[in-house]
Write a protein that holds these residues in place. Sequence first.
Motif, short mmCIF file in Angstrom:
data_model
loop_
_atom_site.label_atom_id
_atom_site.label_comp_id
_atom_site.label_asym_id
_atom_site.label_seq_id
_atom_site.Cartn_x
_atom_site.Cartn_y
_atom_site.Cartn_z
N TRP A 251 0.84 -1.20 0.00
CA TRP A 251 0.00 0.00 0.00
C TRP A 251 0.88 1.25 0.00
O TRP A 251 1.97 1.27 0.57
N ASP A 252 0.37 2.29 -0.63
CA ASP A 252 1.08 3.57 -0.71
C ASP A 252 1.47 4.07 0.68
O ASP A 252 0.71 3.91 1.65
N ALA A 253 2.63 4.70 0.77
CA ALA A 253 3.16 5.15 2.07
C ALA A 253 2.25 6.17 2.73
O ALA A 253 2.27 6.31 3.96
N ARG A 254 1.44 6.90 1.97
CA ARG A 254 0.52 7.87 2.57
C ARG A 254 -0.52 7.18 3.44
O ARG A 254 -0.92 7.70 4.48
N PHE A 255 -0.95 6.00 3.01
CA PHE A 255 -1.97 5.28 3.76
C PHE A 255 -1.38 4.67 5.04
O PHE A 255 -2.01 4.71 6.09
N THR A 256 -0.20 4.12 4.93
CA THR A 256 0.42 3.56 6.13
C THR A 256 0.81 4.67 7.11
O THR A 256 0.78 4.47 8.32
N ALA A 260 0.08 4.96 11.08
CA ALA A 260 1.17 5.24 12.03
C ALA A 260 0.86 6.44 12.92
O ALA A 260 1.31 6.52 14.06
N ALA A 261 0.06 7.38 12.40
CA ALA A 261 -0.24 8.61 13.16
C ALA A 261 -1.40 8.44 14.13
O ALA A 261 -1.71 9.37 14.89
N CYS A 262 -2.05 7.29 14.13
CA CYS A 262 -3.25 7.12 14.94
C CYS A 262 -2.94 7.13 16.43
O CYS A 262 -1.84 6.80 16.87
N ASP A 263 -3.96 7.49 17.20
CA ASP A 263 -3.85 7.53 18.65
C ASP A 263 -3.86 6.11 19.22
O ASP A 263 -3.96 5.12 18.48
N ASP A 264 -3.79 6.01 20.54
CA ASP A 264 -3.56 4.71 21.17
C ASP A 264 -4.83 3.87 21.35
O ASP A 264 -4.74 2.71 21.74
N THR A 265 -6.01 4.43 21.10
CA THR A 265 -7.23 3.64 21.23
C THR A 265 -7.44 2.85 19.94
O THR A 265 -7.67 3.42 18.88
N ILE A 266 -7.35 1.52 20.06
CA ILE A 266 -7.46 0.63 18.90
C ILE A 266 -8.52 -0.41 19.24
O ILE A 266 -8.34 -1.20 20.18
N VAL A 267 -9.62 -0.41 18.50
CA VAL A 267 -10.80 -1.19 18.88
C VAL A 267 -11.12 -2.23 17.81
O VAL A 267 -11.34 -1.87 16.65
N PRO A 268 -11.19 -3.51 18.18
CA PRO A 268 -11.65 -4.54 17.23
C PRO A 268 -13.16 -4.64 17.24
O PRO A 268 -13.80 -4.53 18.29
N ARG A 269 -13.74 -4.88 16.07
CA ARG A 269 -15.20 -5.00 15.99
C ARG A 269 -15.57 -6.02 14.92
O ARG A 269 -15.17 -5.87 13.76
N SER A 270 -16.29 -7.05 15.32
CA SER A 270 -16.79 -8.04 14.37
C SER A 270 -18.15 -7.61 13.87
O SER A 270 -18.99 -7.13 14.64
N ILE A 271 -18.41 -7.79 12.59
CA ILE A 271 -19.65 -7.34 11.96
C ILE A 271 -20.64 -8.49 11.88
O ILE A 271 -20.33 -9.56 11.34
N THR A 272 -21.82 -8.26 12.41
CA THR A 272 -22.88 -9.25 12.40
C THR A 272 -24.16 -8.64 11.82
O THR A 272 -24.32 -7.42 11.80
#
Length: 373
Positions: A251-256, A260-272
Amino acid sequence: MTIAIVGAGPGGLTLARMLHLNGIDAVVYERDSSRDARGQGGMLDIHSGQRALREAGLIDRFHAIARGEGQDMRLLEPDGTLLLQEDTPDDAPLLRPEVDRADLRDLLLDSLPEDAVLWGRTFESADDGVLHFADGSSATYDLLVGADGAQSRVRTLLTDARPVHIGQNVVEVSIADIDRRHPDLAAMVGRGSYWVFGDGLSLAAQRNGDGCVRIGLNFYNTPEDWFATSGIPFDDPAAARARLIDLLPGWDARFTALIAACDDTIVPRSITTLPLGLTWPSSPSVTLLGDAAHLMPPVGEGANMALLDGALLGLALAAHPDDFPTAVEEYEREMFERTGAAARMSAQMQELLNAPDAAQRLLAFFQPAPGTT
């Protein structure tokens, strides 16, 4: 005649507003301890749901908080190729404006008497016209409306149907105050939605009214237990960001850089979702609205259907204030047909997003070739 609404989401609050306008008493029971007890999530695309806000006498107040610029859209491929960019003129009609979930909820709450919502009431069960809550309290009802979302407990009174996983898992991240902290990334995302579609995964970034950009990394055709095998260490934000970047090879470096710039809250979510076209035999004392009744893939229809459910159930009850069973039957007959069509459309869109060439299919969807529809 006592109407009890379980759940203070958009649908439940719209119903409460409609009943209040028509002089019908109702109480909303909400498990949150207060309106500010937790975050309400990102943005909502409100289109058909504007009819409900008109019926509720709130359309002007809605337009005051809606973000017309949220209709902007950019569609890209993983190598950075821009396929489509739509920028909304300042004077464009508000056909599909975005609104912060929290702002919409506040709009609806502020339209109700202060005592219309009882906070800190977690619904446990109901029998013989009595609601039972987790804190040991109880309340009576003549009509119970389940507006309690995907994992509705009220639903069990009407059907054995349960949400099932649809092969999509999402990791949600965000960047607060992006204009100040990362102006280059803010300019890249723009004012509305920013979509990148690859083979089996996508990145969906969206500008929020509070200056935050929320990002969802969607992994399609993955099992329900995928998070356990994905190698994403959710308890270590820095390592989790690194692993997410590893899952975007090529993937293009702009997307990564966005990840990389995201904050520390990382939430997994399964779709039903609930079964397509779910119905149940009408009950004179219980009904459902919103995700409790018709949980769909998250492609922009769920909140609109919930708003309409609340408004149209309210109108049916106002038309039959002394005959709840007739009102419920009328509402459910219309709701099953309307939301069944929306669910089928949502399933078709979900199938499109799952396709290996999703980006090109979306481009054709938004810009059909001349002579096609």
